[in-house]
Scaffold this motif. Structure first.
Motif, mmCIF file in Angstrom:
data_model
loop_
_atom_site.group_PDB
_atom_site.id
_atom_site.type_symbol
_atom_site.label_atom_id
_atom_site.label_comp_id
_atom_site.label_asym_id
_atom_site.label_seq_id
_atom_site.Cartn_x
_atom_site.Cartn_y
_atom_site.Cartn_z
ATOM 1 N N ALA A 293 0.726 -1.385 0.053
ATOM 2 C CA ALA A 293 0.230 0.000 -0.086
ATOM 3 C C ALA A 293 0.683 1.259 0.046
ATOM 4 C CB ALA A 293 -0.996 -0.217 1.201
ATOM 5 N N LEU A 294 1.801 1.161 0.870
ATOM 6 C CA LEU A 294 2.874 2.426 0.638
ATOM 7 C C LEU A 294 3.480 2.529 -0.633
ATOM 8 C CD1 LEU A 294 4.282 4.534 2.494
ATOM 9 C CD2 LEU A 294 5.734 2.916 3.160
ATOM 10 N N LEU A 295 4.259 1.393 -1.218
ATOM 11 C CA LEU A 295 4.706 1.514 -2.464
ATOM 12 C C LEU A 295 3.915 2.010 -3.527
ATOM 13 C CD1 LEU A 295 7.287 1.012 -3.993
ATOM 14 C CD2 LEU A 295 6.382 -1.335 -4.441
ATOM 15 N N ALA A 296 2.414 1.552 -3.423
ATOM 16 C CA ALA A 296 1.539 1.987 -4.510
ATOM 17 C C ALA A 296 1.281 3.520 -4.254
ATOM 18 C CB ALA A 296 0.195 1.087 -4.455
ATOM 19 N N ALA A 297 1.101 3.700 -3.056
ATOM 20 C CA ALA A 297 0.550 5.278 -2.760
ATOM 21 C C ALA A 297 1.564 6.361 -3.389
ATOM 22 C CB ALA A 297 0.264 5.404 -1.404
ATOM 23 N N VAL A 298 2.991 5.973 -2.895
ATOM 24 C CA VAL A 298 3.919 6.789 -3.302
ATOM 25 C C VAL A 298 4.161 6.808 -5.091
ATOM 26 C CG1 VAL A 298 6.707 6.966 -3.102
ATOM 27 C CG2 VAL A 298 5.354 6.356 -1.153
ATOM 28 N N ALA A 299 3.979 5.662 -5.464
ATOM 29 C CA ALA A 299 4.108 5.494 -6.866
ATOM 30 C C ALA A 299 3.137 6.433 -7.732
ATOM 31 C CB ALA A 299 4.235 4.365 -7.476
ATOM 32 N N THR A 300 1.946 6.280 -7.082
ATOM 33 C CA THR A 300 0.558 7.040 -7.661
ATOM 34 C C THR A 300 0.859 8.472 -7.304
ATOM 35 O OG1 THR A 300 -0.691 4.949 -7.171
ATOM 36 C CG2 THR A 300 -1.847 7.069 -7.565
ATOM 37 N N PHE A 301 1.191 8.778 -6.252
ATOM 38 C CA PHE A 301 1.437 10.292 -5.833
ATOM 39 C C PHE A 301 2.430 10.907 -6.874
ATOM 40 C CE2 PHE A 301 3.728 13.731 -3.849
ATOM 41 C CZ PHE A 301 2.871 14.652 -3.545
ATOM 42 N N ALA A 302 3.538 10.261 -7.293
ATOM 43 C CA ALA A 302 4.648 10.608 -7.958
ATOM 44 C C ALA A 302 4.343 10.859 -9.510
ATOM 45 C CB ALA A 302 5.719 9.909 -8.095
ATOM 46 N N LEU A 303 3.567 9.789 -9.978
ATOM 47 C CA LEU A 303 3.178 9.707 -11.328
ATOM 48 C C LEU A 303 1.787 10.688 -11.393
ATOM 49 C CD1 LEU A 303 3.089 5.899 -12.260
ATOM 50 C CD2 LEU A 303 4.662 7.790 -12.854
ATOM 51 N N THR A 304 1.100 11.226 -10.611
ATOM 52 C CA THR A 304 -0.117 12.329 -10.729
ATOM 53 C C THR A 304 0.512 13.772 -10.757
ATOM 54 O OG1 THR A 304 -0.482 11.850 -8.294
ATOM 55 C CG2 THR A 304 -1.815 10.829 -9.777
ATOM 56 N N GLN A 305 1.782 13.757 -10.584
ATOM 57 C CA GLN A 305 2.316 15.137 -10.584
ATOM 58 C C GLN A 305 2.546 15.421 -12.060
ATOM 59 O OE1 GLN A 305 2.454 16.954 -7.500
ATOM 60 N NE2 GLN A 305 1.385 15.036 -7.233
ATOM 61 N N ASN A 306 2.617 16.755 -12.295
ATOM 62 C CA ASN A 306 2.953 17.034 -13.863
ATOM 63 C C ASN A 306 4.492 16.849 -14.159
ATOM 64 O OD1 ASN A 306 2.891 18.182 -16.498
ATOM 65 N ND2 ASN A 306 3.051 20.266 -15.442
ATOM 66 N N ARG A 307 4.648 16.169 -15.236
ATOM 67 C CA ARG A 307 5.912 15.786 -15.541
ATOM 68 C C ARG A 307 6.319 16.482 -16.932
ATOM 69 N NH1 ARG A 307 2.838 10.991 -15.234
ATOM 70 N NH2 ARG A 307 2.371 10.103 -17.070
ATOM 71 N N ALA A 308 5.728 17.007 -17.371
ATOM 72 C CA ALA A 308 6.018 17.773 -18.584
ATOM 73 C C ALA A 308 7.360 18.454 -18.601
ATOM 74 C CB ALA A 308 4.930 18.620 -19.175
ATOM 75 N N PRO A 309 8.108 18.552 -19.712
ATOM 76 C CA PRO A 309 9.395 19.295 -19.496
ATOM 77 C C PRO A 309 9.232 20.814 -19.760
ATOM 78 C CG PRO A 309 8.944 18.353 -21.830
ATOM 79 C CD PRO A 309 7.896 17.964 -20.849
ATOM 80 N N THR A 310 7.691 21.082 -19.901
ATOM 81 C CA THR A 310 7.683 22.805 -20.109
ATOM 82 C C THR A 310 6.257 22.999 -19.578
ATOM 83 O OG1 THR A 310 7.114 24.602 -21.653
ATOM 84 C CG2 THR A 310 6.540 22.198 -22.361
ATOM 85 N N ASP A 311 5.825 24.267 -19.077
ATOM 86 C CA ASP A 311 4.937 24.515 -18.380
ATOM 87 C C ASP A 311 3.678 24.791 -19.345
ATOM 88 O OD1 ASP A 311 6.240 24.426 -15.890
ATOM 89 O OD2 ASP A 311 6.634 26.775 -16.068
ATOM 90 N N LEU A 312 4.020 24.947 -20.569
ATOM 91 C CA LEU A 312 2.944 24.975 -21.615
ATOM 92 C C LEU A 312 1.998 23.778 -21.685
ATOM 93 C CD1 LEU A 312 5.165 26.288 -24.415
ATOM 94 C CD2 LEU A 312 3.765 27.765 -22.659
ATOM 95 N N ILE A 313 2.370 22.569 -21.255
ATOM 96 C CA ILE A 313 1.748 21.510 -21.527
ATOM 97 C C ILE A 313 1.457 20.674 -20.052
ATOM 98 C CG2 ILE A 313 1.910 20.960 -23.912
ATOM 99 C CD1 ILE A 313 3.960 18.826 -23.176
ATOM 100 N N VAL A 314 0.477 19.866 -19.740
ATOM 101 C CA VAL A 314 0.385 19.183 -18.618
ATOM 102 C C VAL A 314 0.667 17.693 -19.111
ATOM 103 C CG1 VAL A 314 -1.065 18.598 -16.508
ATOM 104 C CG2 VAL A 314 -0.631 20.711 -17.600
ATOM 105 N N ILE A 315 1.423 16.850 -18.347
ATOM 106 C CA ILE A 315 1.388 15.382 -18.458
ATOM 107 C C ILE A 315 1.419 14.770 -17.159
ATOM 108 C CG2 ILE A 315 2.769 13.255 -19.382
ATOM 109 C CD1 ILE A 315 4.083 15.291 -21.659
ATOM 110 N N GLU A 316 0.434 14.081 -16.644
ATOM 111 C CA GLU A 316 0.346 13.605 -15.470
ATOM 112 C C GLU A 316 -0.580 12.188 -15.480
ATOM 113 O OE1 GLU A 316 -1.276 16.843 -13.106
ATOM 114 O OE2 GLU A 316 -3.400 16.395 -14.075
ATOM 115 N N GLY A 317 -0.517 11.298 -14.467
ATOM 116 C CA GLY A 317 -1.518 10.344 -14.196
ATOM 117 C C GLY A 317 -0.658 9.124 -14.490
ATOM 118 N N VAL A 318 -0.948 8.006 -14.123
ATOM 119 C CA VAL A 318 -0.647 6.611 -14.351
ATOM 120 C C VAL A 318 -0.835 6.213 -15.824
ATOM 121 C CG1 VAL A 318 -0.601 4.191 -13.769
ATOM 122 C CG2 VAL A 318 -0.810 5.970 -11.921
ATOM 123 N N PRO A 319 0.379 5.753 -16.526
ATOM 124 C CA PRO A 319 0.273 5.552 -17.856
ATOM 125 C C PRO A 319 -0.818 4.179 -17.936
ATOM 126 C CG PRO A 319 2.500 5.531 -17.477
ATOM 127 C CD PRO A 319 1.720 5.741 -16.223
#
Length: 476
Positions: A293-319
């Motif tokens: 549960a801890l591992l899944a929660a940490v991974a989900t939290f990380a993947l739901t952050q915006n990981r786009a290289p620029t502020d012009l677009i938003v890429i977030e969520g679990v693939p």
């Protein structure tokens, strides 16, 4: 003389019963569980332990050598990179459990991707896309697959092959979901033909699949053309490997995955306790669930952050590939662990003659695993084609097969049959994905990547051989 010896009643266990069978009627403490696990490891039952330790070492090494390895964008890319190989490896686990091999899984996946792309590009007109001769041969092979699967009573293979035949003959208009269904159905047809040659005709799987490796590679060239490329311009297919769940969907997936795992594990645990069977300490079971549960929660939290290289677009969520792999893992694990079919696979892989004498239809089991492997290869082909956005003459070739077999073996599945779990493919796939990704970030040449990957596979095979030898000695 009167016999005064008392006969044990039904309510009183016979002397020595508890000591003889105590392992089946007592609960283990935490210390006993740890000692039992260590004893099994020393006896050669390593399972996925070497791969997990290797995974940890690789994460430490690459995170220390590369500043970008543990970035959000790269972690998401890791999941998408390794998904296709992992899925193909999951299908190959079924074949390896019987001590067989499928060398044609890679090029077979290329055939399914090619047919899918042709059907999409020509809006359902495979006759126009393939040409008369190739189309008629293709339909003839589908009919052959239907007949062979029906003769062996592999009804899933027969039905899926029939669906592929109907889609091809009726010229059903292109649709993204239909294309993916067609690819899986063609994969099942390929598996039916391969499995029949191995199980019924009796040709060694190495010979059959090596020949078909060459055949399907030629078919891919025929369908696409030398130097050609078939683009997959469809948003649904593109999103299979490149799309992401939204934030709410990502957390819902986390809750369902952890909750489902907890429900299954706790239900099985308390059922064993209620029936007086041996069970791990409840505290240890809860610790495993909490860790996941801890591992899944940490991974989900990380993947739901915006990981786009620029502020012009938003890429977030679990693939999207994550729930795809999880669904296949759950279904496959249930089949292997909780069904008579799964137990028959392990029985045949452990001792074919004993399984035959026990009444198991060995030929049917052997054929069925090739149907599963080729169907999984088709799903892997869909994911890979989605990732690159096209299908070319090299589809399914190159290192696809080697990496897929390597993922299963590195994860802990035995090449000798009878030992392995579906999760082995996922763990091994993660190891290979990290090697490929980490080496790429360090800008290592292809030669070094091949050498390291080969050495890791050789090490995994050596561990498998040594553990089996250790287990054989311990059993004496």
């Amino acid at each position: 003389m009167t016999n005064t010896t008392e006969t044990p009643s039904q309510d009183t266990p016979a002397p020595g019963a508890i000591s003889d069978f105590g392992i089946d009627t007592t609960s283990m403490s935490t210390g006993e569980a740890m000692r039992d696990y260590w004893a099994r490891v020393r006896g050669g039952e390593l399972g996925s332990l070497p791969a997990l330790l290797g995974l940890v070492v690789l994460l430490i090494v690459f995170s220390s050598l590369s500043d970008t390895f543990f970035t959000l964008g790269n972690l998401a890319n890791l999941l998408q990179q390794g998904a296709s190989i992992t899925i193909i490896a999951m299908g190959l686990v079924f074949v390896l459990l019987l001590g067989e091999i499928d060398l044609s899984a890679g090029t077979a996946s290329g055939v399914t991707a090619s047919v899918m792309a042709l059907h999409l590009i020509h809006n359902g007109n495979l006759l126009g896309g393939m040409g008369n001769t190739v189309f008629y041969v293709f339909c003839g092979l589908l009919v052959l697959a239907i007949v062979l699967a029906s003769l062996m009573r592999i009804w899933a293979g027969a039905v899926l092959s029939l669906i592929a035949f109907l889609i091809a003959v009726l010229g059903v208009p292109a649709n993204a979901w239909l294309e993916m269904l067609l690819a899986v159905c063609v994969g099942a047809a390929i598996g039916s033909i391969t499995g029949f040659l191995v199980a019924k005709v009796g040709i060694p799987s190495f010979v059959v699949t090596l020949a078909l490796f060459l055949v399907w590679g030629g078919v891919v060239l025929q369908l696409i053309g030398q130097g050609g490329t078939l683009g997959l311009r469809d948003d649904t297919i593109f999103n299979v490997a490149n799309g992401n769940l939204n934030t709410a969907g990502s957390w819902l997936l986390c809750v369902i995955a952890v909750g489902g795992y907890a429900a299954v594990v706790l239900t099985r645990h308390f059922t064993r306790l209620r029936k007086g069977l041996v069970a791990q300490p409840t505290s240890l079971v809860l610790a495993k669930i909490g860790g996941l549960a801890l591992l899944a929660a940490v991974a989900t939290f990380a993947l739901t952050q915006n990981r786009a290289p620029t502020d012009l677009i938003v890429i977030e969520g679990v693939p999207y590939v994550v729930p795809i792999v999880l669904v296949l893992l759950v279904i496959g694990t249930f089949v292997l662990d909780r069904t008579s079919y799964g137990r028959h696979i392990y029985a045949v892989g452990g001792n074919t003659e004993a399984a035959r004498r026990a009444g198991i239809n060995v030929e049917q089991i052997r054929m069925s695993v090739f149907v599963i492997a080729s169907s999984a290869a088709a799903i892997g082909a869909i994911v890979y084609s989605s990732k690159v956005g096209s299908v070319d003459p090299n589809a399914g070739g190159g290192n696809t097969l080697l990496l897929s077999v390597g993922a299963a073996v590195i994860g802990g599945t035995s090449l000798f049959g009878g030992k392995g779990r579906l999760r082995d493919a996922v763990i091994g796939g993660a190891v290979l994905a990290i090697i490929q990704n980490g080496m790429g970030l360090l800008k290592q040449p292809a030669a070094v990547v091949f050498i390291v990957t080969g050495l890791v596979l050789l090490l995994a095979a050596s561990v498998d051989a040594l553990s089996r030898r250790r287990a054989a000695v311990a059993a004496r």
